[in-house]
Design an enzyme around this catalytic site. Sequence first.
Site, short mmCIF file in Angstrom:
data_model
loop_
_atom_site.label_atom_id
_atom_site.label_comp_id
_atom_site.label_asym_id
_atom_site.label_seq_id
_atom_site.Cartn_x
_atom_site.Cartn_y
_atom_site.Cartn_z
N ARG A 309 12.03 26.90 -3.45
CA ARG A 309 11.19 27.74 -4.05
C ARG A 309 9.49 27.51 -3.61
O ARG A 309 8.89 28.58 -3.51
CB ARG A 309 11.00 26.97 -5.68
CG ARG A 309 12.25 27.39 -6.36
CD ARG A 309 12.46 26.86 -7.59
NE ARG A 309 11.78 28.04 -8.30
CZ ARG A 309 10.53 27.58 -8.98
NH1 ARG A 309 9.77 26.56 -8.54
NH2 ARG A 309 9.72 28.86 -9.54
N CYS A 340 11.91 25.02 11.45
CA CYS A 340 10.75 25.69 12.57
C CYS A 340 10.41 26.90 11.73
O CYS A 340 10.83 28.06 12.29
CB CYS A 340 11.66 25.77 14.04
SG CYS A 340 12.19 24.53 14.72
#
Length: 421
Positions: A309, A340
């Site tokens: 979220r 990443c």
Amino acid sequence: MKKTIPFNQAQIENITKTYPTPFHIYDEQAIRDNARRLNQAFSWAPEFKEYFAVKAAPNPHLMQILKEEGIGADCSSLAELILAEKIGLHDEEIMFTSNETPIEEYAKAKEMGAIFNLDDISHIEYIDQKIGLPQTICFRYNPGNSRVGNDIIGTPEEAKYGMTKEQMIEAYRMMKAKGATKFGIHTMIISNELNREFFVETAKMMFSLIQEISTEVGIEFSFVNFGGGIGIPYRPEDEPVDLEALGQEVKALYEEMIIKKGLRPLKICLECGRMITGPYGYLVTKALHHKDTYKHYIGVDASMADLMRPGMYGAYHHLTVLGKENEPATMTYDIVGSLCENCDKFAVDRNLPPIEAGDYLVIHDTGAHGHAMGFNYNGKLRSAELLLQSDGSVRLIRRAETLNDLFATLDFTPFLKKPSI
Ligand SMILES: *Cc1c(COP(=O)(O)O)cnc(C)c1O
């Protein structure tokens, strides 16, 4: 509302001896107390049923706790139907509120006796031709531009869900002609909303629609489902929805618009997910690294794969540094995971006490759409789920994934070394 946690540093240190971080941990007693409050708030209704939106926390151990509190399941996929079946829910304890549904899923729902809540009029023929229609039917209403939505779900007119009023009338007509014997009506137009006026407004809209369709089509409704969408106080300055007041305001409308009009008494249904488990789950993670560049970073052992979220919506989740609850917040940090992806941040510019490697961080309100939205991007393994039981003990309710789980769908045999002769 003051943000609290149902465990302390010593307990977490003890738990991590058996279950290493990161993990989500759920507070059983708080879930039960909250479920009872909701049921109590609507106990005036001839019948009341909350159907837990399984997608929020698809764990059978949590669903079982809810079942014990009289709560059913709102399912929208085959997997969710099977979870409901596993814990012994059946027939009208299950609402099947799906969209763009394949026939196999309707077939499973039919086998289980679940309530069919259709998202579109075209599904009547689709189901009729392939597996035959059930006796009980419900349709999902989309009020279009007569209502405004909120940020998360968007405006009803732009939403892919539900049917127009004209389609609703036609759909009930068709089902009446096809011999349906029990009718319900549904809507879901709001998400994560803390203003209870929205829900009172929805009740008014639905009672009015029930009046109109009952007269127009000549049917009686047995139940109304107002959907979910009740928000939770993610931020300390937020206040939860006053359930008792909401119940009383809906009751007043019900008496005015249903009972006084001589309509048949209705079962009142909700299908909340977030407010049922959201505030009672916590993601516990450990600080691994401290990095100072243009900003101060704390790298933790959880990532966006455990809680999407904040990265996805920029959502706020409160954060507590265990054992430092009362220390002054003299530092400003970004709390980040190891993906990443630069959005892999649990908090940005958050004022917190100084954090050292090894400190445990508790991320609040992860009990809905937390573990459930997990994923495996970057080879991340989904975390365990633990239950802090009412007696204070801790139980593993889902183990952490392993590399074997991650690679289970790959066939490595072409890469095996040939035995040398
Ligand atoms: C997601 C969803 C819910 C639950 O919404 P919450 O905001 O978690 O209460 C209920 N009904 C349907 C159809 C949903 O898609």
